[in-house]
Design a protein around this motif. Structure first.
Motif, PDB file in Angstrom:
ATOM      1  N   THR A 196      23.422  16.223   4.299  1.00  0.00           N
ATOM      2  CA  THR A 196      24.124  17.406   4.800  1.00  0.00           C
ATOM      3  C   THR A 196      23.236  18.637   4.728  1.00  0.00           C
ATOM      4  OG1 THR A 196      25.143  17.811   2.625  1.00  0.00           O
ATOM      5  CG2 THR A 196      26.417  16.532   4.238  1.00  0.00           C
ATOM      6  N   GLY A 197      22.289  18.619   3.789  1.00  0.00           N
ATOM      7  CA  GLY A 197      21.322  19.722   3.746  1.00  0.00           C
ATOM      8  C   GLY A 197      20.468  19.752   4.997  1.00  0.00           C
ATOM      9  N   TYR A 198      19.994  18.578   5.422  1.00  0.00           N
ATOM     10  CA  TYR A 198      19.225  18.489   6.673  1.00  0.00           C
ATOM     11  C   TYR A 198      20.075  18.930   7.872  1.00  0.00           C
ATOM     12  CZ  TYR A 198      15.214  15.798   4.847  1.00  0.00           C
ATOM     13  OH  TYR A 198      14.088  15.393   4.196  1.00  0.00           O
ATOM     14  N   GLU A 199      21.286  18.380   7.941  1.00  0.00           N
ATOM     15  CA  GLU A 199      22.142  18.648   9.098  1.00  0.00           C
ATOM     16  C   GLU A 199      22.480  20.130   9.217  1.00  0.00           C
ATOM     17  OE1 GLU A 199      23.098  16.698  11.448  1.00  0.00           O
ATOM     18  OE2 GLU A 199      23.373  14.629  10.772  1.00  0.00           O
ATOM     19  N   SER A 200      22.820  20.760   8.118  1.00  0.00           N
ATOM     20  CA  SER A 200      23.200  22.177   8.167  1.00  0.00           C
ATOM     21  C   SER A 200      22.025  23.054   8.567  1.00  0.00           C
ATOM     22  CB  SER A 200      23.775  22.617   6.822  1.00  0.00           C
ATOM     23  OG  SER A 200      22.831  22.436   5.779  1.00  0.00           O
ATOM     24  N   LYS A 201      20.840  22.739   8.078  1.00  0.00           N
ATOM     25  CA  LYS A 201      19.656  23.526   8.432  1.00  0.00           C
ATOM     26  C   LYS A 201      19.306  23.374   9.908  1.00  0.00           C
ATOM     27  CE  LYS A 201      17.634  23.491   3.795  1.00  0.00           C
ATOM     28  NZ  LYS A 201      16.559  22.932   2.929  1.00  0.00           N
ATOM     29  N   LEU A 202      19.468  22.145  10.441  1.00  0.00           N
ATOM     30  CA  LEU A 202      19.205  21.935  11.864  1.00  0.00           C
ATOM     31  C   LEU A 202      20.167  22.750  12.723  1.00  0.00           C
ATOM     32  CD1 LEU A 202      18.546  18.081  11.931  1.00  0.00           C
ATOM     33  CD2 LEU A 202      16.864  19.893  12.317  1.00  0.00           C
ATOM     34  N   ARG A 203      21.423  22.818  12.325  1.00  0.00           N
ATOM     35  CA  ARG A 203      22.397  23.619  13.072  1.00  0.00           C
ATOM     36  C   ARG A 203      22.083  25.107  12.976  1.00  0.00           C
ATOM     37  NH1 ARG A 203      24.542  18.883  12.157  1.00  0.00           N
ATOM     38  NH2 ARG A 203      26.342  18.083  13.313  1.00  0.00           N
ATOM     39  N   LEU A 204      21.620  25.519  11.818  1.00  0.00           N
ATOM     40  CA  LEU A 204      21.239  26.932  11.671  1.00  0.00           C
ATOM     41  C   LEU A 204      20.054  27.268  12.562  1.00  0.00           C
ATOM     42  CD1 LEU A 204      21.812  29.550   9.962  1.00  0.00           C
ATOM     43  CD2 LEU A 204      19.918  28.797   8.500  1.00  0.00           C
ATOM     44  N   GLU A 205      19.080  26.363  12.624  1.00  0.00           N
ATOM     45  CA  GLU A 205      17.883  26.592  13.438  1.00  0.00           C
ATOM     46  C   GLU A 205      18.217  26.674  14.925  1.00  0.00           C
ATOM     47  OE1 GLU A 205      15.294  23.396  12.403  1.00  0.00           O
ATOM     48  OE2 GLU A 205      14.857  24.173  10.389  1.00  0.00           O
ATOM     49  N   THR A 206      19.284  25.991  15.348  1.00  0.00           N
ATOM     50  CA  THR A 206      19.675  26.031  16.761  1.00  0.00           C
ATOM     51  C   THR A 206      20.689  27.142  17.042  1.00  0.00           C
ATOM     52  OG1 THR A 206      21.379  24.350  16.353  1.00  0.00           O
ATOM     53  CG2 THR A 206      19.225  23.575  17.105  1.00  0.00           C
ATOM     54  N   LYS A 207      20.824  28.065  16.067  1.00  0.00           N
ATOM     55  CA  LYS A 207      21.680  29.256  16.245  1.00  0.00           C
ATOM     56  C   LYS A 207      23.142  28.888  16.488  1.00  0.00           C
ATOM     57  CE  LYS A 207      17.946  31.758  15.968  1.00  0.00           C
ATOM     58  NZ  LYS A 207      17.639  32.495  14.719  1.00  0.00           N
ATOM     59  N   HIS A 208      23.672  28.022  15.649  1.00  0.00           N
ATOM     60  CA  HIS A 208      25.080  27.648  15.760  1.00  0.00           C
ATOM     61  C   HIS A 208      25.956  28.891  15.606  1.00  0.00           C
ATOM     62  CE1 HIS A 208      28.972  25.831  14.773  1.00  0.00           C
ATOM     63  NE2 HIS A 208      28.501  24.693  15.260  1.00  0.00           N
ATOM     64  N   PRO A 209      27.019  29.008  16.384  1.00  0.00           N
ATOM     65  CA  PRO A 209      27.911  30.172  16.261  1.00  0.00           C
ATOM     66  C   PRO A 209      28.439  30.308  14.840  1.00  0.00           C
ATOM     67  CG  PRO A 209      28.435  28.916  18.226  1.00  0.00           C
ATOM     68  CD  PRO A 209      27.442  28.101  17.463  1.00  0.00           C
ATOM     69  N   PRO A 210      28.773  31.518  14.413  1.00  0.00           N
ATOM     70  CA  PRO A 210      29.291  31.736  13.054  1.00  0.00           C
ATOM     71  C   PRO A 210      30.509  30.856  12.772  1.00  0.00           C
ATOM     72  CG  PRO A 210      28.789  33.822  14.097  1.00  0.00           C
ATOM     73  CD  PRO A 210      28.652  32.777  15.170  1.00  0.00           C
ATOM     74  N   MET A 211      30.556  30.303  11.577  1.00  0.00           N
ATOM     75  CA  MET A 211      31.673  29.446  11.208  1.00  0.00           C
ATOM     76  C   MET A 211      32.934  30.274  10.978  1.00  0.00           C
ATOM     77  SD  MET A 211      30.831  26.381  11.492  1.00  0.00           S
ATOM     78  CE  MET A 211      32.352  25.711  10.809  1.00  0.00           C
ATOM     79  N   ALA A 212      34.068  29.688  11.390  1.00  0.00           N
ATOM     80  CA  ALA A 212      35.376  30.309  11.196  1.00  0.00           C
ATOM     81  C   ALA A 212      36.346  29.198  10.809  1.00  0.00           C
ATOM     82  CB  ALA A 212      35.832  30.999  12.486  1.00  0.00           C
ATOM     83  N   LYS A 256       0.852  -1.183   0.000  1.00  0.00           N
ATOM     84  CA  LYS A 256       0.000   0.000   0.000  1.00  0.00           C
ATOM     85  C   LYS A 256       0.891   1.238   0.000  1.00  0.00           C
ATOM     86  CE  LYS A 256      -3.286   2.466   2.997  1.00  0.00           C
ATOM     87  NZ  LYS A 256      -3.997   2.407   4.318  1.00  0.00           N
ATOM     88  N   ILE A 257       0.603   2.197  -0.876  1.00  0.00           N
ATOM     89  CA  ILE A 257       1.410   3.410  -0.981  1.00  0.00           C
ATOM     90  C   ILE A 257       0.699   4.553  -0.273  1.00  0.00           C
ATOM     91  CG2 ILE A 257       2.654   4.966  -2.527  1.00  0.00           C
ATOM     92  CD1 ILE A 257       3.410   2.032  -2.883  1.00  0.00           C
ATOM     93  N   ILE A 258       1.420   5.245   0.609  1.00  0.00           N
ATOM     94  CA  ILE A 258       0.875   6.462   1.191  1.00  0.00           C
ATOM     95  C   ILE A 258       1.864   7.599   0.949  1.00  0.00           C
ATOM     96  CG2 ILE A 258      -0.331   5.156   2.992  1.00  0.00           C
ATOM     97  CD1 ILE A 258       1.707   6.452   4.976  1.00  0.00           C
ATOM     98  N   LYS A 259       1.347   8.792   0.803  1.00  0.00           N
ATOM     99  CA  LYS A 259       2.168   9.966   0.529  1.00  0.00           C
ATOM    100  C   LYS A 259       2.476  10.706   1.827  1.00  0.00           C
ATOM    101  CE  LYS A 259       1.838   9.827  -4.102  1.00  0.00           C
ATOM    102  NZ  LYS A 259       2.972   9.825  -5.037  1.00  0.00           N
ATOM    103  N   SER A 260       3.731  11.125   1.965  1.00  0.00           N
ATOM    104  CA  SER A 260       4.133  11.979   3.072  1.00  0.00           C
ATOM    105  C   SER A 260       4.730  13.246   2.487  1.00  0.00           C
ATOM    106  CB  SER A 260       5.161  11.261   3.961  1.00  0.00           C
ATOM    107  OG  SER A 260       5.338  11.947   5.181  1.00  0.00           O
ATOM    108  N   VAL A 261       4.724  14.315   3.236  1.00  0.00           N
ATOM    109  CA  VAL A 261       5.180  15.609   2.716  1.00  0.00           C
ATOM    110  C   VAL A 261       6.690  15.579   2.534  1.00  0.00           C
ATOM    111  CG1 VAL A 261       5.311  18.090   3.126  1.00  0.00           C
ATOM    112  CG2 VAL A 261       3.271  16.800   3.841  1.00  0.00           C
ATOM    113  N   PRO A 262       7.202  15.729   1.305  1.00  0.00           N
ATOM    114  CA  PRO A 262       8.653  15.713   1.080  1.00  0.00           C
ATOM    115  C   PRO A 262       9.361  16.790   1.905  1.00  0.00           C
ATOM    116  CG  PRO A 262       7.478  15.551  -1.004  1.00  0.00           C
ATOM    117  CD  PRO A 262       6.442  15.867   0.043  1.00  0.00           C
ATOM    118  N   GLY A 263      10.440  16.392   2.549  1.00  0.00           N
ATOM    119  CA  GLY A 263      11.217  17.342   3.327  1.00  0.00           C
ATOM    120  C   GLY A 263      10.689  17.622   4.715  1.00  0.00           C
ATOM    121  N   SER A 264       9.603  16.961   5.119  1.00  0.00           N
ATOM    122  CA  SER A 264       9.015  17.233   6.434  1.00  0.00           C
ATOM    123  C   SER A 264       9.759  16.550   7.569  1.00  0.00           C
ATOM    124  CB  SER A 264       7.539  16.815   6.452  1.00  0.00           C
ATOM    125  OG  SER A 264       7.391  15.429   6.219  1.00  0.00           O
ATOM    126  N   GLY A 265      10.665  15.633   7.237  1.00  0.00           N
ATOM    127  CA  GLY A 265      11.473  14.992   8.268  1.00  0.00           C
ATOM    128  C   GLY A 265      11.172  13.511   8.407  1.00  0.00           C
TER     129      GLY A 265
END
Length: 250
Positions: free
Chosen positions: A180-196, A49-58
């Motif tokens: 890596t797209g997921y991981e980077s966005k999660l770090r941005l959402e948690t206010k990761h310090p500016p990269m250096a 059985k196929i069910i649809k989930s929202v792409p990118g929702s996690g």
């Protein structure tokens, strides 16, 4: 009754053998998280059985959607690149037909990477919680590296499932872009310090120490060394993409 749930994203190369290994399940649900290939057609041919989930929702939402659509008293989550072995099948059938004291079970997992079974670098002693009494599974949390919330005790099965992880370098690179797209966005959402510069060097050195010194990735030979170096590269890409996102917010 057992419901098997598979989360998919363009898995036409792997889904068939996974479905065959699940033929003992009373119900197979394929969660479509954005398939654009023949995954759904192959699944339908095998009675799923196929069910649809929202792409990118996690991944938590994908798994929760699968659970909501299931009808079994027990649910088994499995990925398209995993297989239920004959011995594991027998053990699962014995559990769901008995009056089990456990609400969920961890399943040992044998991991194959570039065609070789892996034992070091983080692959060894791998267990995943995948079999649940449906009423005891309260849901999954976390968009990435999702974790189940279980009401009750968790047991451990004796027999393993087989996991065919990255089969070639091209698929590894494709998944790197996705995760890596997921991981980077999660770090941005948690206010990761500016990269250096020193942060880039720090995370890469820590990952190298983890994979090669603490977890001895080199002991799995060429494949282990490739995987260890790739994990260092993967960490660099996560933080490089985080830097890119931070620049856009300035």
């Amino acid at each position: 009754m057992l419901s098997a749930i598979i989360i998919t994203l363009d898995e036409e190369e792997m889904i068939k053998d996974c479905l065959i290994s699940l033929s003992f399940a009373d119900e197979i649900i394929v969660v479509d998280s954005g398939n654009k290939d023949q995954t759904n057609e192959i699944a339908k041919q095998h009675g799923a059985k196929i069910i649809k989930s929202v792409p990118g929702s996690g991944y938590n939402n994908y798994r929760n959607d699968g659970q909501k659509a299931s009808h079994g008293e027990w649910v088994l989550f499995i990925d398209a690149d995993e297989r239920v072995t004959p011995l594991l099948k027998i053990e699962i059938e014995q559990i769901i037909s008995s009056d089990s004291q456990f609400s969920a079970y961890e399943i040992p997992r044998r991991n194959f990477y570039l065609g070789k079974e892996m034992f070091y670098g983080g692959w060894g002693n791998d267990r995943v919680i995948r079999l649940f009494k449906k009423k005891s599974l309260l849901g999954y949390k976390n968009k990435l590296h999702e974790q189940p919330q279980v009401d009750g005790q968790i047991g451990i099965l004796n027999n393993s499932m087989v996991h065919f992880s990255h089969r070639d370098l091209e698929s590894m690179l494709d998944k790197t872009l996705l995760f890596t797209g997921y991981e980077s966005k999660l770090r941005l959402e948690t206010k990761h310090p500016p990269m250096a510069i020193w942060r880039f060097l720090g995370v890469m050195l820590i990952e190298f120490w983890l994979r090669f010194i603490k977890l001895s990735a080199w002991r799995d030979g060429v494949e282990g060394t490739i995987d260890g170096l790739f994990q260092v590269f993967n960490m660099f890409i996560i933080y490089a993409r985080l830097w890119e996102l931070q620049q856009k917010e300035r």
